[in-house]
Design a protein around this motif. Structure first.
Motif, PDB file in Angstrom:
ATOM      1  N   ARG A   1       2.719   5.781   2.710  1.00  0.00           N
ATOM      2  CA  ARG A   1       2.643   6.995   3.524  1.00  0.00           C
ATOM      3  C   ARG A   1       3.902   7.173   4.371  1.00  0.00           C
ATOM      4  O   ARG A   1       4.451   8.263   4.476  1.00  0.00           O
ATOM      5  N   GLU A   2       4.352   6.086   4.983  1.00  0.00           N
ATOM      6  CA  GLU A   2       5.552   6.163   5.814  1.00  0.00           C
ATOM      7  C   GLU A   2       6.787   6.481   4.987  1.00  0.00           C
ATOM      8  O   GLU A   2       7.640   7.262   5.404  1.00  0.00           O
ATOM      9  N   ARG A   3       6.893   5.884   3.799  1.00  0.00           N
ATOM     10  CA  ARG A   3       8.036   6.145   2.934  1.00  0.00           C
ATOM     11  C   ARG A   3       8.053   7.602   2.476  1.00  0.00           C
ATOM     12  O   ARG A   3       9.092   8.251   2.464  1.00  0.00           O
TER      13      ARG A   3
ATOM     14  N   ALA B   1      -5.360  -2.301   7.838  1.00  0.00           N
ATOM     15  CA  ALA B   1      -4.513  -3.339   8.415  1.00  0.00           C
ATOM     16  C   ALA B   1      -3.077  -2.858   8.514  1.00  0.00           C
ATOM     17  O   ALA B   1      -2.592  -2.113   7.672  1.00  0.00           O
ATOM     18  N   LYS B   2      -2.436  -3.293   9.607  1.00  0.00           N
ATOM     19  CA  LYS B   2      -1.035  -2.917   9.777  1.00  0.00           C
ATOM     20  C   LYS B   2      -0.215  -3.651   8.728  1.00  0.00           C
ATOM     21  O   LYS B   2      -0.351  -4.853   8.556  1.00  0.00           O
ATOM     22  N   GLY B   3       0.610  -2.898   8.025  1.00  0.00           N
ATOM     23  CA  GLY B   3       1.415  -3.505   6.992  1.00  0.00           C
ATOM     24  C   GLY B   3       0.761  -3.457   5.624  1.00  0.00           C
ATOM     25  O   GLY B   3       1.177  -4.160   4.718  1.00  0.00           O
ATOM     26  N   SER B   4      -0.291  -2.646   5.492  1.00  0.00           N
ATOM     27  CA  SER B   4      -0.909  -2.532   4.172  1.00  0.00           C
ATOM     28  C   SER B   4      -0.029  -1.680   3.264  1.00  0.00           C
ATOM     29  O   SER B   4       0.808  -0.896   3.723  1.00  0.00           O
ATOM     30  N   ARG B   5      -0.249  -1.828   1.984  1.00  0.00           N
ATOM     31  CA  ARG B   5       0.590  -1.151   0.996  1.00  0.00           C
ATOM     32  C   ARG B   5       0.502   0.369   1.108  1.00  0.00           C
ATOM     33  O   ARG B   5       1.503   1.076   1.036  1.00  0.00           O
ATOM     34  N   SER B   6      -0.703   0.887   1.310  1.00  0.00           N
ATOM     35  CA  SER B   6      -0.860   2.341   1.395  1.00  0.00           C
ATOM     36  C   SER B   6      -0.191   2.898   2.653  1.00  0.00           C
ATOM     37  O   SER B   6       0.332   4.009   2.641  1.00  0.00           O
ATOM     38  N   GLN B   7      -0.189   2.116   3.730  1.00  0.00           N
ATOM     39  CA  GLN B   7       0.486   2.567   4.948  1.00  0.00           C
ATOM     40  C   GLN B   7       1.995   2.641   4.725  1.00  0.00           C
ATOM     41  O   GLN B   7       2.650   3.595   5.146  1.00  0.00           O
ATOM     42  N   PHE B   8       2.538   1.639   4.035  1.00  0.00           N
ATOM     43  CA  PHE B   8       3.964   1.667   3.726  1.00  0.00           C
ATOM     44  C   PHE B   8       4.317   2.875   2.863  1.00  0.00           C
ATOM     45  O   PHE B   8       5.331   3.516   3.060  1.00  0.00           O
TER      46      PHE B   8
END
Length: 129
Positions: A11-13, A2-9
């Motif tokens: 990775r981007e950070r 899902a867009k905005g999931s914790r793991s995606q954040f």
């Protein structure tokens, strides 16, 4: 995912993370104003010149900054594999830390407050191009 999931954040950070070698001294018992006198003198200089400046600077903050600068150089050599000859001080700044408040007795039962200031000093090095 899902867009905005914790793991995606996360990775981007981590993708935006600064990879330049640095060192930070937290809770240094020197005020920001006094530390900035020395930091302003070494900002933008190559590390050999900066070490020479802080070695012969009579201020107390220069001893702390000299140790911190040597630590940043060691981090660059050990963690990033960069030679010390190619390094310069890209950023150096002091942020305000907590203040210890003390009381000084004065005449006629009065009390004056003494503020013992602290700072967080950061040095970021970079390679010459």
């Amino acid at each position: 995912m899902a867009k905005g999931s914790r793991s995606q954040f996360k990775r981007e950070r981590n993708a935006r993370k600064d990879t330049r070698p640095s060192a930070k001294l937290s809770y240094a018992r020197v005020s920001v104003q006094k530390a900035c006198f020395v930091l302003d003198a070494i900002r933008g200089k190559d590390v050999q010149t900066a070490l020479g400046i802080v070695a012969y600077n009579p201020r107390y903050a220069s001893t702390l900054i000299e140790k911190l600068l040597k630590s940043a150089i060691a981090n660059a050599e050990n963690n990033n594999g960069i030679s010390a000859d190619n390094l310069y001080v890209a950023e150096c700044y002091a942020n305000k830390g907590p203040t210890m408040k003390r009381i000084r007795p004065r005449a006629q039962g009065r009390a004056y407050r003494i503020e013992k200031r602290m700072s967080h000093i950061t040095i970021v090095l970079d390679e010459k191009k």
